[in-house]
Design an enzyme around this catalytic site. Structure first.
Site, short mmCIF file in Angstrom:
data_model
loop_
_atom_site.label_atom_id
_atom_site.label_comp_id
_atom_site.label_asym_id
_atom_site.label_seq_id
_atom_site.Cartn_x
_atom_site.Cartn_y
_atom_site.Cartn_z
CB CYS A 270 -5.38 10.53 11.00
SG CYS A 270 -3.84 9.81 11.52
CE LYS B 77 -1.70 1.60 4.04
NZ LYS B 77 -1.43 3.02 4.34
CG ASN B 78 2.23 2.67 3.55
OD1 ASN B 78 1.08 2.99 3.23
ND2 ASN B 78 2.58 2.40 4.78
NE ARG C 247 0.45 10.65 10.14
CZ ARG C 247 -0.15 9.63 9.49
NH1 ARG C 247 -1.26 9.12 9.96
NH2 ARG C 247 0.36 9.17 8.36
NE ARG D 5 -7.53 4.48 5.05
CZ ARG D 5 -6.99 5.60 5.50
NH1 ARG D 5 -7.42 6.14 6.63
NH2 ARG D 5 -6.02 6.20 4.84
CG ASP E 102 3.20 1.49 9.46
OD1 ASP E 102 3.43 1.74 8.26
OD2 ASP E 102 2.84 2.37 10.27
#
Ligand code: EPZ
Length: 422
Positions: free
Chosen positions: A117, A22-23, A122, A399, A307
């Site tokens: 978030c 994803k990243n 952030r 997500r 993460d």
């Protein structure tokens, strides 16, 4: 909103194909703004954030379509808008990454400030300071960032990051590919996703090196051209499923997993009692069910990644002895703790550290996901808990993880997705 129903107590055996990262995929898609393309991306994960990025780029005027299915995308054409609206940026913070490419290519950008978030405020100050160093004028008004490049275009500069921010490194890096002259990003982030982005940009004609050294050098070029590129495998998804083996016991082949992307995670798994071996097709992960408590601190790459913090905390909650987890990257990334404690974990938060006292068993309970990685930590706990667990608000999970119920069910987990009409 969908939820999962999970019956605990099943060991995992079999194979899981690791999806594209994803990243990395999100950033490779944004790189398409730097050329008329087409940029053809394969191994793209089929997840909600990628779909959100598709709608953002389409809204900017790019043509984004599936070559054959959602894992193979073609991105082409030229942006006819420079505005990233609040409703999309608020959904997905990675939208801020269109700023650099729009500045470099269109000379201007109007991007909503992402706002905070669940896991932290952030800020994007390092992104903006980097663009100013490249000659851009930035002003903030009405919740939007208005950025404008000088008449002659962005100019190369030496930029020192006070913190190796992943997003700031990526945003500045993309802008610098079309700047006049050479840019140096000092104290740059060194995550593998940065190297993946550099690989894609160089395939598009950029001139970048030093991406694993902490000092990235970008020689600006006139223009970039289209390319074909495969997204790297998702090292965080891989580490997450390795924790699933640790917490339930069992034996999984994680197809596509790579040792080199996650040495700190593999070392931590092995210290905790999980065996990880390189296999011709990926990583073979096994555990005999006995885990030892360990102490971990999250750090920028190549340190232990933030993460993976929530997933390890779930796994260590049933280890022998105590563990300490210290979160140094985000200021509010322990929201999974109260939910895990409702399942019988014994975790105490002391400032930026959490003390985890291992317990012999967890009990199923209704729990609520709060953010992407926290949602998977609840699934991990549910896989080993006695009885049934309902995990609600799994839109957080969707997500960033592709096909979780499909992948886990195929390896013996008792997990079912329930679609709620309301
Ligand atoms: C990326 O976020 C990832 N997201 C995050 O993954 C990951 O946790 C993070 O990098 C760290 O590895 C994507 O790639 C889409 P940062 P990013 O800029 O770029 C502070 C997930 O679960 N900071 O390295 O936002 C910031 O507040 C997500 O997949 C500033 O102060 O991370 C934070 O404390 C979560 N000013 C720290 O740096 C800035 O201008 C790390 O942020 C930028 C960042």
């Amino acid at each position: 909103m969908d939820h999962f129903i999970i019956q605990g107590g099943h060991q995992l055996h079999g194979e899981i194909a690791i999806s594209g990262a994803k990243n990395s995929g999100l950033k490779l898609m944004v790189a398409a703004l730097l050329t008329d393309g087409p940029l053809i991306l394969s191994n793209v994960p089929d997840i909600a954030d990628i779909r959100t990025m598709r709608s953002l780029l389409t809204g900017l005027g790019l043509d984004v379509h599936e070559v054959d299915g959602p894992h193979h995308l073609s991105l082409g054409g030229r942006a006819n808008s420079v505005e990233a609206p609040y409703d999309i940026v608020a959904q997905m913070r990675a939208s801020i990454l269109v700023l650099g490419p729009l500045l470099a290519r269109a000379g201007e950008a109007r991007v909503s400030l992402p706002g905070g978030c669940a896991i932290g405020t952030r800020p994007v100050d390092l992104h903006l300071k980097g663009f100013e160093a490249l000659g851009a004028e930035i002003d903030l008004e009405g919740g939007y960032i208005n950025a404008r490049a000088p008449a002659g275009g962005l100019r190369g500069a030496r930029i020192m990051l006070p913190f190796p921010s992943v997003g700031a490194t990526e945003n500045i890096l993309m802008a610098a590919t079309l700047a006049k002259g050479t840019t140096e990003i000092v104290n740059a982030a060194r995550e593998p996703e940065i190297a993946d982005l550099v690989g894609c940009l160089n395939a598009m004609g950029a001139k970048i090196h030093g991406e694993t050294s902490g000092t990235i050098v970008i020689e600006g070029v006139e223009r970039l051209h289209g390319a074909e590129y495969a997204v790297m495998p998702d090292r965080i998804e891989c580490g997450t499923y390795a924790c699933a083996v640790g917490i339930t016991g069992g034996d999984l082949l994680l197809e596509g997993g790579r040792m080199g992307d996650q040495e700190a995670v593999i070392q931590a798994l092995q210290e905790a009692g999980v065996s990880v071996q390189e296999d011709a097709r990926g990583l073979r992960v096994q555990c005999n069910g006995r885990l030892q408590g360990i102490d971990l601190t999250t750090e920028p790459y190549p340190g232990f990644p933030t993460d993976m913090q929530a997933q390890f905390m779930a796994m260590l909650s049933v280890a022998e002895g105590a563990s300490m987890m210290t979160e140094t990257i985000f200021e509010n990334r322990f929201m999974h703790v109260p939910e895990l404690n409702r399942m019988g974990a014994r975790i105490n938060i002391q400032g930026r550290s959490a003390i985890i006292r291992g317990v012999p068993r967890l009990s199923g309970a209704p729990v609520m996901a709060t953010d992407l990685r926290a949602s998977f930590s609840l699934i991990l706990a549910a896989l080993v808990a006695e009885g049934e667990t309902e995990v609600s608000r799994i839109y957080h999970l969707d997500r960033g993880y592709e096909g979780v119920d499909r992948k886990l069910s195929a390896c013996g987990a008792a997990i079912q997705r329930v679609h709620n009409t309301h």
